[in-house]
Design a protein around this motif. Structure first.
Motif, PDB file in Angstrom:
ATOM      1  N   SER A 298     -13.633  -1.316  -6.020  1.00 56.07           N
ATOM      2  CA  SER A 298     -13.180   0.070  -5.886  1.00 56.07           C
ATOM      3  C   SER A 298     -14.292   0.953  -5.341  1.00 56.07           C
ATOM      4  O   SER A 298     -15.480   0.577  -5.339  1.00 56.07           O
ATOM      5  CB  SER A 298     -12.740   0.612  -7.248  1.00 56.07           C
ATOM      6  OG  SER A 298     -13.868   0.769  -8.103  1.00 56.07           O
ATOM      7  N   ASP A 299     -13.916   2.154  -4.896  1.00 57.34           N
ATOM      8  CA  ASP A 299     -14.912   3.116  -4.420  1.00 57.34           C
ATOM      9  C   ASP A 299     -15.939   3.423  -5.505  1.00 57.34           C
ATOM     10  O   ASP A 299     -17.143   3.526  -5.235  1.00 57.34           O
ATOM     11  CB  ASP A 299     -14.224   4.419  -3.987  1.00 57.34           C
ATOM     12  CG  ASP A 299     -13.347   4.235  -2.761  1.00 57.34           C
ATOM     13  OD1 ASP A 299     -13.582   3.274  -2.000  1.00 57.34           O
ATOM     14  OD2 ASP A 299     -12.422   5.048  -2.562  1.00 57.34           O
TER      15      ASP A 299
ATOM     16  N   PRO B 128     -11.169  -1.812  -0.683  1.00 59.08           N
ATOM     17  CA  PRO B 128     -10.688  -1.874  -2.070  1.00 59.08           C
ATOM     18  C   PRO B 128      -9.314  -2.537  -2.141  1.00 59.08           C
ATOM     19  O   PRO B 128      -8.398  -2.151  -1.403  1.00 59.08           O
ATOM     20  CB  PRO B 128     -10.615  -0.408  -2.492  1.00 59.08           C
ATOM     21  CG  PRO B 128     -11.474   0.323  -1.515  1.00 59.08           C
ATOM     22  CD  PRO B 128     -11.380  -0.435  -0.233  1.00 59.08           C
TER      23      PRO B 128
ATOM     24  N   TYR C 108      -7.533  -3.098  -5.201  1.00 58.11           N
ATOM     25  CA  TYR C 108      -6.728  -2.709  -6.359  1.00 58.11           C
ATOM     26  C   TYR C 108      -6.368  -1.227  -6.354  1.00 58.11           C
ATOM     27  O   TYR C 108      -5.928  -0.703  -7.371  1.00 58.11           O
ATOM     28  CB  TYR C 108      -7.483  -3.020  -7.655  1.00 58.11           C
ATOM     29  CG  TYR C 108      -7.276  -4.417  -8.208  1.00 58.11           C
ATOM     30  CD1 TYR C 108      -6.600  -5.399  -7.504  1.00 58.11           C
ATOM     31  CD2 TYR C 108      -7.784  -4.746  -9.472  1.00 58.11           C
ATOM     32  CE1 TYR C 108      -6.444  -6.669  -8.021  1.00 58.11           C
ATOM     33  CE2 TYR C 108      -7.623  -6.007 -10.001  1.00 58.11           C
ATOM     34  CZ  TYR C 108      -6.961  -6.973  -9.279  1.00 58.11           C
ATOM     35  OH  TYR C 108      -6.807  -8.228  -9.812  1.00 58.11           O
ATOM     36  N   ASN C 109      -6.560  -0.514  -5.265  1.00 63.93           N
ATOM     37  CA  ASN C 109      -6.236   0.911  -5.232  1.00 63.93           C
ATOM     38  C   ASN C 109      -4.781   1.143  -5.631  1.00 63.93           C
ATOM     39  O   ASN C 109      -3.871   0.513  -5.092  1.00 63.93           O
ATOM     40  CB  ASN C 109      -6.481   1.481  -3.831  1.00 63.93           C
ATOM     41  CG  ASN C 109      -7.920   1.913  -3.632  1.00 63.93           C
ATOM     42  OD1 ASN C 109      -8.747   1.760  -4.526  1.00 63.93           O
ATOM     43  ND2 ASN C 109      -8.231   2.443  -2.460  1.00 63.93           N
TER      44      ASN C 109
END
Length: 248
Positions: A65-66, A88, A90-91
């Motif tokens: 993720s970010d 990413p 799983y956003n």
């Protein structure tokens, strides 16, 4: 580097493995030096970097993720030789805490994997397309521990190449051995946060039955990994290229 490569062989790195060396039904094995699966390389040292470069690493795909990337950037982002892409995967996926509340008596990581494959289709399609387009040489794809997001992408690649189901399950479960040091660190952090030990084990474990249930779902809901790739929008050419690159 071969599928049995361990952190001990790659100094400073946890849970990195080559997808090569898996038997194929028609004979032969998957190609080495094409796709590597691993963790975020946070402990990478000079010897480990040299081993990766000597093994032909040319590209990294970061699936975190970010927030994870901001808190712990990949040490090879911006490297003069190795290309880096952050994508990413799983956003938009519900958090583990939210899913646990929804399934208080039966949460396991298999539920999360199935939700991810169902809810994050565009991200999986983008990641697989990126891997298909990679130039010759080895591409490393990774998340934080190299178990969940990485494990799902690895399973799709291996199944599409023709690797038998139980070999795919074994590749997933191998994190318990190859990534033991990193998983122990994450376990200690969970304990320090006051997490329920049983819940932490469900989240951090890599039990074979977790991946088996995920593969059952892939077969029942989509007809298998290759059909899933087409369902999420990958053209036949991309699916075929992924198979050829890994399966030879």
């Amino acid at each position: 580097m071969h599928a049995t490569t361990t952190a001990a062989a790659l100094s400073g790195i946890h849970n990195i493995r080559d997808l090569g060396g898996h038997p194929l039904p028609g004979g032969g094995v998957t190609r080495s030096g094409v796709f590597l699966r691993g963790d975020a390389l946070r402990g990478l040292d000079t010897a480990g970097l040299r081993a990766l470069l000597d093994g032909g690493l040319v590209r990294i795909l970061d699936l975190r993720s970010d927030m994870e990337v901001a808190e712990g950037p990949n040490p090879l982002a911006g490297h003069e030789v190795i290309g880096y892409r952050h994508l990413p995967i799983y956003n938009g996926l519900a958090t583990i805490d939210a899913m646990t509340k929804t399934h208080p008596d039966g949460f396991d990581m298999g539920l999360r994997y199935r939700a991810a494959l169902g809810d994050c289709r565009e991200a999986f399609a983008a990641a697989l397309s990126h891997l298909a387009e990679a130039e010759e040489g080895a591409t490393l794809f990774h998340c934080t521990a190299g178990k969940d997001r990485t494990g799902l992408v690895a399973a799709l690649l291996l199944l599409n190449a023709g690797v038998e189901r139980e070999d795919v399950v074994a590749d997933y479960a191998a994190t318990a051995t190859h990534g033991a040091g990193l998983i122990d660190t994450l376990r200690e952090k969970a304990r320090a946060r006051g997490s329920d030990p049983a819940h932490a084990e469900r989240v951090l474990g890599s039990r074979p039955e977790t991946m088996r249930a995920t593969l059952d779902w892939l077969e029942q809901a989509h007809g298998g990994a290759t059909a899933y790739m087409r369902t999420i929008g990958l053209p036949d050419e991309t699916v075929s290229r992924l198979r050829t690159r890994l399966g030879g």
